[in-house]
Write a protein that holds these residues in place. Structure first.
Motif, mmCIF file in Angstrom:
data_model
loop_
_atom_site.group_PDB
_atom_site.id
_atom_site.type_symbol
_atom_site.label_atom_id
_atom_site.label_comp_id
_atom_site.label_asym_id
_atom_site.label_seq_id
_atom_site.Cartn_x
_atom_site.Cartn_y
_atom_site.Cartn_z
ATOM 1 N N LYS A 208 -7.337 23.622 8.012
ATOM 2 C CA LYS A 208 -8.205 24.615 7.521
ATOM 3 C C LYS A 208 -7.458 25.777 6.967
ATOM 4 O O LYS A 208 -8.194 26.199 5.963
ATOM 5 C CB LYS A 208 -9.050 25.065 8.651
ATOM 6 N N GLY A 209 -6.517 26.035 7.610
ATOM 7 C CA GLY A 209 -5.832 27.257 7.190
ATOM 8 C C GLY A 209 -4.836 26.928 5.717
ATOM 9 O O GLY A 209 -4.302 27.886 5.394
ATOM 10 N N MET A 210 -4.491 25.892 5.458
ATOM 11 C CA MET A 210 -3.552 25.332 4.502
ATOM 12 C C MET A 210 -4.016 25.655 2.935
ATOM 13 O O MET A 210 -2.915 26.202 2.287
ATOM 14 C CB MET A 210 -3.354 23.729 4.611
ATOM 15 N N PRO A 211 -5.107 25.941 2.641
ATOM 16 C CA PRO A 211 -5.568 26.188 1.170
ATOM 17 C C PRO A 211 -5.216 27.607 0.964
ATOM 18 O O PRO A 211 -4.607 27.687 -0.207
ATOM 19 C CB PRO A 211 -6.899 26.053 1.056
ATOM 20 N N ASP A 212 -5.072 28.551 1.972
ATOM 21 C CA ASP A 212 -4.551 30.073 1.673
ATOM 22 C C ASP A 212 -3.228 29.928 1.606
ATOM 23 O O ASP A 212 -2.476 30.797 0.726
ATOM 24 C CB ASP A 212 -4.937 30.777 2.808
ATOM 25 N N ASN A 213 -2.281 29.039 2.385
ATOM 26 C CA ASN A 213 -0.769 28.920 2.124
ATOM 27 C C ASN A 213 -0.375 28.311 0.769
ATOM 28 O O ASN A 213 0.647 28.403 0.226
ATOM 29 C CB ASN A 213 -0.232 28.160 3.293
ATOM 30 N N PHE A 214 -1.412 27.260 0.397
ATOM 31 C CA PHE A 214 -1.014 26.769 -0.923
ATOM 32 C C PHE A 214 -1.225 27.827 -2.109
ATOM 33 O O PHE A 214 -0.549 27.604 -3.042
ATOM 34 C CB PHE A 214 -2.020 25.784 -1.262
ATOM 35 N N ALA A 215 -2.270 28.709 -1.766
ATOM 36 C CA ALA A 215 -2.310 29.687 -2.876
ATOM 37 C C ALA A 215 -1.078 30.695 -2.907
ATOM 38 O O ALA A 215 -0.845 31.225 -3.910
ATOM 39 C CB ALA A 215 -3.597 30.726 -2.547
ATOM 40 N N ARG A 216 -0.637 30.822 -1.531
ATOM 41 C CA ARG A 216 0.721 31.769 -1.538
ATOM 42 C C ARG A 216 1.878 30.846 -2.531
ATOM 43 O O ARG A 216 2.593 31.739 -3.107
ATOM 44 C CB ARG A 216 1.061 31.789 -0.132
ATOM 45 N N LEU A 217 1.840 29.645 -2.174
ATOM 46 C CA LEU A 217 2.737 28.859 -2.983
ATOM 47 C C LEU A 217 2.873 29.028 -4.568
ATOM 48 O O LEU A 217 3.793 29.070 -4.987
ATOM 49 C CB LEU A 217 2.696 27.337 -2.486
ATOM 50 N N MET A 218 1.497 28.987 -4.967
ATOM 51 C CA MET A 218 1.250 29.227 -6.269
ATOM 52 C C MET A 218 1.515 30.461 -6.795
ATOM 53 O O MET A 218 1.952 30.727 -7.905
ATOM 54 C CB MET A 218 -0.120 28.913 -6.749
ATOM 55 N N GLU A 219 1.538 31.552 -6.000
ATOM 56 C CA GLU A 219 2.056 32.967 -6.534
ATOM 57 C C GLU A 219 3.428 32.816 -6.824
ATOM 58 O O GLU A 219 3.949 33.567 -7.571
ATOM 59 C CB GLU A 219 1.854 33.899 -5.262
ATOM 60 N N LYS A 220 4.359 31.776 -6.095
ATOM 61 C CA LYS A 220 5.836 31.846 -6.064
ATOM 62 C C LYS A 220 6.434 30.961 -7.267
ATOM 63 O O LYS A 220 7.414 31.253 -7.862
ATOM 64 C CB LYS A 220 6.239 31.435 -4.853
ATOM 65 N N THR A 221 5.437 29.788 -7.543
ATOM 66 C CA THR A 221 6.062 28.956 -8.608
ATOM 67 C C THR A 221 4.947 28.316 -9.012
ATOM 68 O O THR A 221 3.729 28.298 -8.520
ATOM 69 C CB THR A 221 7.181 27.964 -8.021
ATOM 70 N N GLN A 222 5.076 27.310 -10.058
ATOM 71 C CA GLN A 222 4.125 26.321 -10.480
ATOM 72 C C GLN A 222 3.985 25.448 -9.600
ATOM 73 O O GLN A 222 4.968 24.740 -9.124
ATOM 74 C CB GLN A 222 4.448 25.916 -12.011
ATOM 75 N N VAL A 223 2.640 24.701 -9.409
ATOM 76 C CA VAL A 223 2.641 23.495 -8.456
ATOM 77 C C VAL A 223 2.084 22.409 -9.313
ATOM 78 O O VAL A 223 1.198 22.695 -10.051
ATOM 79 C CB VAL A 223 1.314 23.892 -7.439
ATOM 80 N N ILE A 224 2.808 21.325 -9.259
ATOM 81 C CA ILE A 224 1.953 20.049 -9.592
ATOM 82 C C ILE A 224 1.632 18.905 -8.564
ATOM 83 O O ILE A 224 2.443 18.919 -7.597
ATOM 84 C CB ILE A 224 3.223 19.310 -10.559
ATOM 85 N N ALA A 225 0.376 18.758 -8.461
ATOM 86 C CA ALA A 225 0.151 18.003 -7.387
ATOM 87 C C ALA A 225 -0.831 16.609 -7.943
ATOM 88 O O ALA A 225 -1.522 16.849 -8.797
ATOM 89 C CB ALA A 225 -0.857 18.713 -6.332
#
Length: 186
Positions: A53-70
């Motif tokens: 449940k809390g992971m989408p917010d942390n994925f958003a933090r990841l996207m603030e730091k670098t580009q994400v390809i999933a």
């Protein structure tokens, strides 16, 4: 180009926090996520630190730091696509200089040649098996970062780094588990 690559997080907040720390350390151009991000599926045990449940917010933090390809894995539900902050196609092509990388979760393509419809020299970047891999067979390259949450076949938790054609699978403790270098187009 430097990429940080992980697969099969299966809802582990600890694994995602580890990736966030690695992004700070390695400063990759991209983070590549090879599916099975939030749920653990019926064949896997409940992961340690299971907190999808809390992971989408942390994925958003990841996207603030670098580009994400999933890319989407076999445990990624349709509803996941609405809560994750990035698109998740079934597969995608990544061009890294002369290297052509076909990224997918891997559950819909063969593990070994022949590889109909793909040119020799193609790199298959995949997850799904939870087993690290870096090998060339019959002109194709098969790369798998293993699983950062639920490794199999006795392997430790792992991730990978692709840097200037060198694909290295590392345990979370830093041990090299597999490695292959691919130069110019094969």
């Amino acid at each position: 180009m430097r990429m940080l690559i992980a697969s099969d997080l299966h809802g582990s907040s600890e694994s995602l926090e580890f990736l966030l720390r690695k992004v700070e350390e390695l400063q990759p151009d991209h983070v590549v996520l090879l599916g099975d991000l939030l749920y653990h599926g019926p064949r896997n045990c409940l992961p340690k630190y299971y907190a999808p449940k809390g992971m989408p917010d942390n994925f958003a933090r990841l996207m603030e730091k670098t580009q994400v390809i999933a890319v989407r894995g076999n445990c990624d539900a349709e509803v996941d696509l609405f809560v994750l902050p990035f698109p998740m196609p079934d597969s995608t092509w990544i061009v890294d200089g002369p290297r052509q990388i076909y990224a997918s979760h891997g559950h819909r393509i063969p593990e070994y040649p022949p590889m109909p419809g793909f040119e020799k020299g193609t790199i298959f970047l995949r997850g799904h098996t939870h087993v690290p891999r870096a090998e060339a067979l019959e002109g194709f390259h098969f790369w798998n970062p293993g699983s950062i949450t639920l490794p199999k076949q006795g392997f430790p938790r792992s991730y990978a780094v692709l840097d200037n054609g060198r694909f290295t699978v590392l345990s979370v403790d830093g041990a090299v588990l597999a490695e292959e270098t691919v130069g110019a187009a094969q």
